[in-house]
Structures are given as structure tokens and as C-alpha cells.
Design a protein around this motif. Structure first.
Motif, mmCIF file in Angstrom:
data_model
loop_
_atom_site.group_PDB
_atom_site.id
_atom_site.type_symbol
_atom_site.label_atom_id
_atom_site.label_comp_id
_atom_site.label_asym_id
_atom_site.label_seq_id
_atom_site.Cartn_x
_atom_site.Cartn_y
_atom_site.Cartn_z
ATOM 1 N N GLU A 118 0.826 -1.219 0.000
ATOM 2 C CA GLU A 118 0.000 0.000 0.000
ATOM 3 C C GLU A 118 0.853 1.258 0.000
ATOM 4 O O GLU A 118 0.516 2.260 -0.631
ATOM 5 C CB GLU A 118 -0.959 -0.013 1.197
ATOM 6 C CG GLU A 118 -2.143 -0.930 0.938
ATOM 7 C CD GLU A 118 -3.082 -1.039 2.120
ATOM 8 O OE1 GLU A 118 -2.822 -0.396 3.152
ATOM 9 O OE2 GLU A 118 -4.067 -1.782 1.997
ATOM 10 N N GLU B 268 2.106 1.652 -3.490
ATOM 11 C CA GLU B 268 1.028 2.110 -4.378
ATOM 12 C C GLU B 268 0.754 3.596 -4.164
ATOM 13 O O GLU B 268 0.567 4.358 -5.122
ATOM 14 C CB GLU B 268 -0.234 1.297 -4.105
ATOM 15 C CG GLU B 268 -1.347 1.603 -5.086
ATOM 16 C CD GLU B 268 -2.609 0.811 -4.799
ATOM 17 O OE1 GLU B 268 -2.553 -0.421 -4.819
ATOM 18 O OE2 GLU B 268 -3.640 1.447 -4.519
ATOM 19 N N THR C 47 3.475 5.567 -5.722
ATOM 20 C CA THR C 47 3.334 5.562 -7.191
ATOM 21 C C THR C 47 2.234 6.526 -7.612
ATOM 22 O O THR C 47 2.380 7.261 -8.596
ATOM 23 C CB THR C 47 2.988 4.131 -7.680
ATOM 24 O OG1 THR C 47 3.904 3.225 -7.102
ATOM 25 C CG2 THR C 47 3.059 4.025 -9.187
ATOM 26 N N ALA C 48 1.120 6.504 -6.866
ATOM 27 C CA ALA C 48 -0.008 7.387 -7.195
ATOM 28 C C ALA C 48 0.441 8.840 -7.149
ATOM 29 O O ALA C 48 0.161 9.619 -8.060
ATOM 30 C CB ALA C 48 -1.163 7.143 -6.232
#
Lengths: 349, 127
Positions: free
Chosen positions: B16, B19, B22-23
């Protein structure tokens, strides 16, 4: 749940997960009973059925041009329309419909001065009232603001603007489409109607990982844990993916006036030669912004508060995103009651 | 006693976190000026190709002596304009009906909306 349990549940979860995605088109949205009051070209005015109308001033809902207005009435138990009806309001909805190429001559002036104007006229005739409350959301809010500015002494008594883009300077979307190299004239010339999917893709591109990956990853986890809210997910997903095309002329005018020239907030926009002067807005005004709105950031709406001439101005700043503000799980408790209270205090004779 | 996260929880947390980073990185990427420029160029290319494709298709259909897309759109537009005019006529008729009803009732305050004259009157928009 440990790794072994997850592995055991995975095949069943995969079937459930794919089933939710594959059958989302069957989700029932916008199902509150309503009657067609007026139609013109693709535009339709609806009146929701109710036997408990207690407030004389009707409420007219106006949504954006790039998604369907079903979001106002998403699903049973989570519907703003249902909520307003329960609160005793007479609710109308102006649905812009789905325009195809024959409607490519429709511009912002047509939406504001013809369709919205006629929608208000027919609402008043049907409700047998003299004034109306206008509730505009996103582009629908901007169109409502334009109408309010052009018809300050018209029949709109109350105006509610939800996550409305007005000042686009510095916004991410402006950084894409306001640049000289983005030739909106070429786009509108080649495409009489801009496919809804391409408008949607551009909007989703603002938060690519969240929109294209995290949403599905979260759903997968919820399915695996057995906590997925199937109906809620499918209703929202169906609405999100239902994108009507943006009429070419209106798209050209919207991008040029709102993003390339930022005319609305500078009171320089003109519709059929009439200047849209936001300082002329005199209606009772409720502006609702969302703290996490990346499509119509709060900073782009707030200048309106200083521009208008209205004596009765209220600003509600809520937690949530552009859509979550009104359709999220907290909307029913945190946003809708405030809007209904504001309207109720201003909807009697 | 301090409960240590299980390996599964630890993997989930790390995932998480990755992620989320990355977002944020992707959001930073799309906010860059160069991305906007790229988007504009890609749009221009796609539009040019679409235009060439549309023109070629339309020419092919027209040479077959059948109605092409543009012909159908033109017809649809004529119908839409007729509907526009009908709507104007309908609104005029409604106004006249209201005026007639008002004069019969001897009520000068009735207006075009069919209700009692409003404090704020709807102005008819010009075409």
C-alpha cells in the motif's frame, strides 16, 4: 485473514470480483418514479412523484454535461432526490440527454438561454409557482450561475452551487487544455460531438493510479474479505462509466471561455452578446465546496463569494471529493441535511 | 505485550505504501508542463488521423450513391431546427392562452407562466 486463508478464498473471490464488474451495467440507478414534463431535442424535464409536497417553491436539479444526472438519484436508500422528496420538496430534474451529431450546433448559450430557461419556465407552469430553487452541480452549477447572472430579476429565488468550476486559473485541467498547443478548434471541427469516453479518460488521468488501479484493488480486497458492498459499487461504477458525448460547439466554448480565457470569473463571458456579469447575481446563494475536489478545486469556486451581490450568501465547505461530497457514504448525514435545511428556510411563501 | 504484525500484514502495508507513492508520483507526472504538451500533440495527431479517416470513409460511401453520415446528420439537423421552431410556436400559444384566460377571468396579474404574476418575471430569451 492469513495467507493460506486468502489463497483458499481467492478462486471464489475471483469469480465474485469478475461478476461484480461484468454485471455492473445491470445495476439499477435513477429509479425514483418520475414523470416527463417537457422535452425539447435531447433535453427532458422530469418531475418526481410525491404525495407529501409541503414547500411551495419547487427545486430544479441541473447536472453537468459530461455525465448523466442519475447521480442525483443514484439508488434506493442513497438518493438525494429521495431525500428531498422525504423532506417535502417538489423536485424537478433537467436532463440534458444524449446529443448526437445533429445537435452539434448546441452551444453554451443554447443550454443557458434556451434549455435552462425553458426548463425553469415549465417547472413554474407545472408546479403553479412563481419562483424556483436552482440546484446546479459541476458544469450544471456554472450554467446555473450564468443564468442567475443574466436573469437576476428572474424567477430563481434560491441558487445552490455544488462543486462548481468558476475560476480555472492554475487548475490541472487548465494546464492541459488552456495551453496554445491544445487546439480546441481542431477537436471541435473534427468531432461534432466529443466522445464521452475521451472526456472521462482525461478526467481520470488527473489521478491515474487511483482511478485505474486502486479502485479495483480495493474492490478485490473487499471481495476477498467478504465486505464488498456490491450494490453501492455497481451503481457508482455504472454511473461513472456512462458518459454522454460533449457537443462540439459547447465543448469549444467551454474550453475557450472557461479555461483558455478564464472569462466567467472575470465577468467577460458573453452569451448571445449579453455579458455574464457574476456581480449581478442577487439570488439567495448557497455554495458547497469539497476539500478533496481535484476536478473543481475549492479555490476555483470561492471567488464567487466576493463577486455576487446577493445579500444572503452561505458557504459550506465539506470533506470529500467532487462526487463523493453528494453521493458518498457520508453525504446522507453530512451534506444533504445542510442543503435541505438551507432550502427549507427559503422555500416558503 | 507488543503484537508484531504478521508477514501478510507487513507485505500488505509495504504494498500500500508503494502504491500510494506511485499514485503521488503519477499525479506529479501528469501535472508537469511536458505532459500537457505531450497530451496536446497526441490529441492533434489523433484528430488529424480521424479527419483523414472520416473524409475517406465519407467519400467512399458517397461514391456508392448511398446516404453518408454527413447526409444523415444534415437531415437530423433539419429536424432539430423544425423542433426548435415548433417549441417557439408552442410557447407563444401558451402565452396567448394565458393572456386569454386572464382577460376572461378579469385578472390582469396572470402572466405567461400560467400562474399569478410573479414578483420576478421570466424574460423570454431571444433566438
Amino acid at each position: 485473514m492469513n495467507a493460506l486463508e486468502q489463497l483458499t478464498r481467492a478462486p471464489l473471490a475471483a469469480i465474485e470480483f469478475s461478476n461484480i464488474l461484468l454485471t455492473q451495467g445491470d445495476a439499477e440507478i435513477g429509479v425514483s418514479p418520475k414523470d416527463v414534463v417537457w422535452t425539447h431535442r435531447a433535453t427532458t424535464l422530469y418531475r418526481y412523484r410525491s404525495n407529501q409536497r409541503t414547500h411551495p417553491v419547487p427545486v430544479l436539479l441541473v447536472f453537468a454535461l459530461i455525465n448523466r444526472p442519475d447521480i442525483f438519484d443514484l439508488r434506493r436508500g442513497n438518493s438525494f432526490v429521495e431525500f428531498l422528496l422525504d423532506e417535502g420538496f417538489d423536485v424537478f430534474l433537467l436532463d440534458w440527454g444524449v446529443s448526437e451529431e445533429e445537435g452539434s450546433d448546441i452551444g453554451l448559450d443554447t443550454y443557458v438561454l434556451d434549455y435552462l430557461h425553458s426548463g425553469i419556465r415549465e417547472t413554474l407552469r407545472t408546479a403553479e409557482q412563481e419562483e424556483v430553487s436552482l440546484v446546479g452541480w459541476c458544469i450544471g452549477g456554472a450554467l446555473s450561475a450564468m443564468y442567475g447572472a443574466l436573469e437576476p430579476s428572474g424567477p430563481v429565488r434560491n441558487m445552490v452551487l455544488l462543486t462548481t468550476p468558476l475560476d480555472t486559473k492554475g487548475s490541472l485541467y487548465a494546464s492541459w487544455v488552456a495551453r496554445d498547443s491544445f487546439d480546441v478548434d481542431q477537436v471541435a471541427d473534427v468531432m461534432p460531438v466529443i466522445p464521452g469516453a475521451s472526456i472521462d479518460a482525461l478526467n481520470k488521468m488527473m489521478k491515474p493510479v487511483t482511478n485505474y488501479w486502486t479502485t479495483y484493488r480495493r474492490l478485490w480486497e473487499q471481495v476477498l474479505e467478504g465486505s464488498a458492498k456490491r450494490e453501492a459499487y455497481q451503481a457508482m461504477a455504472k454511473w461513472v462509466n456512462d458518459n454522454p458525448p460533449f457537443v462540439g460547439r459547447a465543448y469549444r466554448e467551454w474550453i475557450t471561455s472557461m479555461y483558455k480565457r478564464n472569462e466567467l470569473v472575470r465577468n467577460r463571458m458573453r452569451l448571445r452578446g449579453r455579458r455574464v456579469d457574476l456581480t449581478k447575481i442577487e439570488q439567495n446563494l448557497l455554495v458547497v465546496t469539497a476539500g478533496a475536489d481535484h476536478i473543481a478545486p475549492r479555490e476555483g469556486t470561492l471567488p464567487l463569494l466576493d463577486l455576487v451581490s446577493s445579500e444572503d450568501v452561505t458557504h459550506l465547505d465539506k470533506v470529500g471529493g467532487h462526487i463523493g461530497l453528494m453521493a458518498g457514504s457520508r453525504a446522507r448525514k453530512e451534506t444533504w441535511p445542510d442543503i435541505a435545511d438551507w432550502l427549507r428556510a427559503r422555500s416558503d411563501r | 505485550m507488543n503484537s508484531r504484525p504478521s508477514p501478510t500484514e507487513e507485505v500488505k502495508r509495504l504494498y500500500e505504501e508503494a502504491e500510494s507513492r506511485t499514485a503521488k508520483a503519477m499525479e506529479g507526472l501528469v501535472a508537469r508542463d511536458s505532459f500537457g504538451e505531450l497530451l496536446a500533440k497526441v490529441t492533434e495527431n489523433v484528430m488529424s488521423l480521424t479527419k483523414i479517416g472520416n473524409e475517406a470513409m465519407d467519400m467512399a460511401v458517397r461514391n456508392l450513391r448511398v446516404a453518408g453520415r454527413q447526409d444523415i446528420v444534415r437531415l437530423g439537423r433539419q429536424l432539430a431546427r423544425t423542433e426548435d421552431k415548433l417549441e417557439l410556436v408552442l410557447q407563444e400559444v401558451e402565452q396567448l392562452q394565458d393572456q386569454l384566460r386572464a382577460s376572461q377571468d378579469g385578472d390582469p396579474s396572470s402572466d405567461a407562466t400560467g400562474s399569478k404574476a410573479p414578483a420576478r418575471k421570466t424574460a423570454r430569451s431571444s433566438q
